[in-house]
Design an enzyme around this catalytic site. Structure first.
Site, PDB file in Angstrom:
ATOM      1  N   ARG A 104      34.638  -0.862  22.556  1.00 16.09           N
ATOM      2  CA  ARG A 104      33.690  -1.601  21.826  1.00 16.09           C
ATOM      3  C   ARG A 104      34.468  -2.912  21.280  1.00 16.09           C
ATOM      4  O   ARG A 104      35.362  -2.963  20.682  1.00 16.09           O
ATOM      5  CB  ARG A 104      32.977  -0.990  20.733  1.00 16.09           C
ATOM      6  CG  ARG A 104      31.888  -1.975  20.094  1.00 16.09           C
ATOM      7  CD  ARG A 104      31.112  -1.126  19.170  1.00 16.09           C
ATOM      8  NE  ARG A 104      31.800  -0.572  17.986  1.00 16.09           N
ATOM      9  CZ  ARG A 104      31.312  -0.086  16.847  1.00 16.09           C
ATOM     10  NH1 ARG A 104      29.784   0.033  16.990  1.00 16.09           N
ATOM     11  NH2 ARG A 104      31.914   0.336  15.977  1.00 16.09           N
ATOM     12  N   THR A 108      31.945  -8.961  19.493  1.00 16.30           N
ATOM     13  CA  THR A 108      30.664  -8.823  20.234  1.00 16.30           C
ATOM     14  C   THR A 108      29.844  -7.518  20.241  1.00 16.30           C
ATOM     15  O   THR A 108      28.587  -7.298  20.324  1.00 16.30           O
ATOM     16  CB  THR A 108      30.772  -9.216  21.675  1.00 16.30           C
ATOM     17  OG1 THR A 108      31.362  -8.180  22.413  1.00 16.30           O
ATOM     18  CG2 THR A 108      31.408 -10.576  21.739  1.00 16.30           C
TER      19      THR A 108
END
Length: 209
Positions: A104, A108
């Protein structure tokens, strides 16, 4: 929340509660995750197709039912999915295994793929995607999108914990994929973590920060 299966068996809920405790050791967390995954596997595989074979008991021949584990693929989203994968393989040792490496992006929160390895002939197989947390849903959505390129017979998604935001995101993107979870927690925080949750499952499983 249509197509969401909440596995509320007392043993599942008991072990999940023990995992949530911040004082749970790495060893304890890993062991509980393995046990919980084994229990969840029974519900996830409840509708697996069966076939009849002939066996011989100590007394006579008969026909009995078996599953074809080779048609089932457990797909682990790295790295945290490994904990669920190990437990489910204890129940269905004949299953094939695939891996999707996703991380991840901290800014963002979108999923970035770095690894993808699947068994051959995926069009003949039923897929169970495993990842402890369905939070923002970005990793799950990306994983399912990649798997659909291989046209498997079916796809299920299994997680320990989710939240309304994660369920909505995955169902909006892939309404045909059922979700199996042990709990639907309150919400996400601003960093994309589930509240009250259990922290970062990967860090707690591997003892990293």
């Amino acid at each position: 929340m249509s197509n969401v299966h909440l596995i509320d068996h007392p043993l599942v809920q008991h072990k999940l509660t023990l995992m949530r405790k911040k004082e749970a050791s790495t060893n304890s967390f890993r062991r509980l995750l393995n046990e919980l995954a084994m229990l969840m596997a029974y519900e996830v595989t409840r509708d697996m197709a069966m076939q009849e074979v002939e066996v011989e008991t100590p007394l006579e021949k008969m026909t009995a039912k078996v599953i074809d584990g080779k048609k089932l693929v457990f797909v682990s989203i790295l790295r945290a999915g490994t904990g669920i994968l190990d437990g489910m393989l204890s129940v269905v040792p004949g299953a094939r295994v695939g891996h999707i490496g996703l991380y991840r992006d901290p800014k963002t929160l979108t999923a970035v793929e770095y690894y993808f390895k699947m068994p051959q002939e995926m069009h003949e197989r039923d897929v169970v995607v495993v990842d402890p947390m369905l939070a923002t849903g970005n990793s799950a959505i990306a994983a399912v999108e990649r798997l659909k390129e291989l046209r498997p017979k079916s796809i299920k998604f299994v997680c320990l914990l989710t939240c309304p935001e994660g369920v909505k995101a995955l169902q909006t993107a892939h309404p045909d994929v059922p979700i199996y979870t042990a709990a639907i927690d309150r919400q996400l925080n601003e960093h994309g973590y589930i509240l009250p949750g259990l922290g970062d499952a990967g860090d707690r499983m591997f003892g990293t920060k």
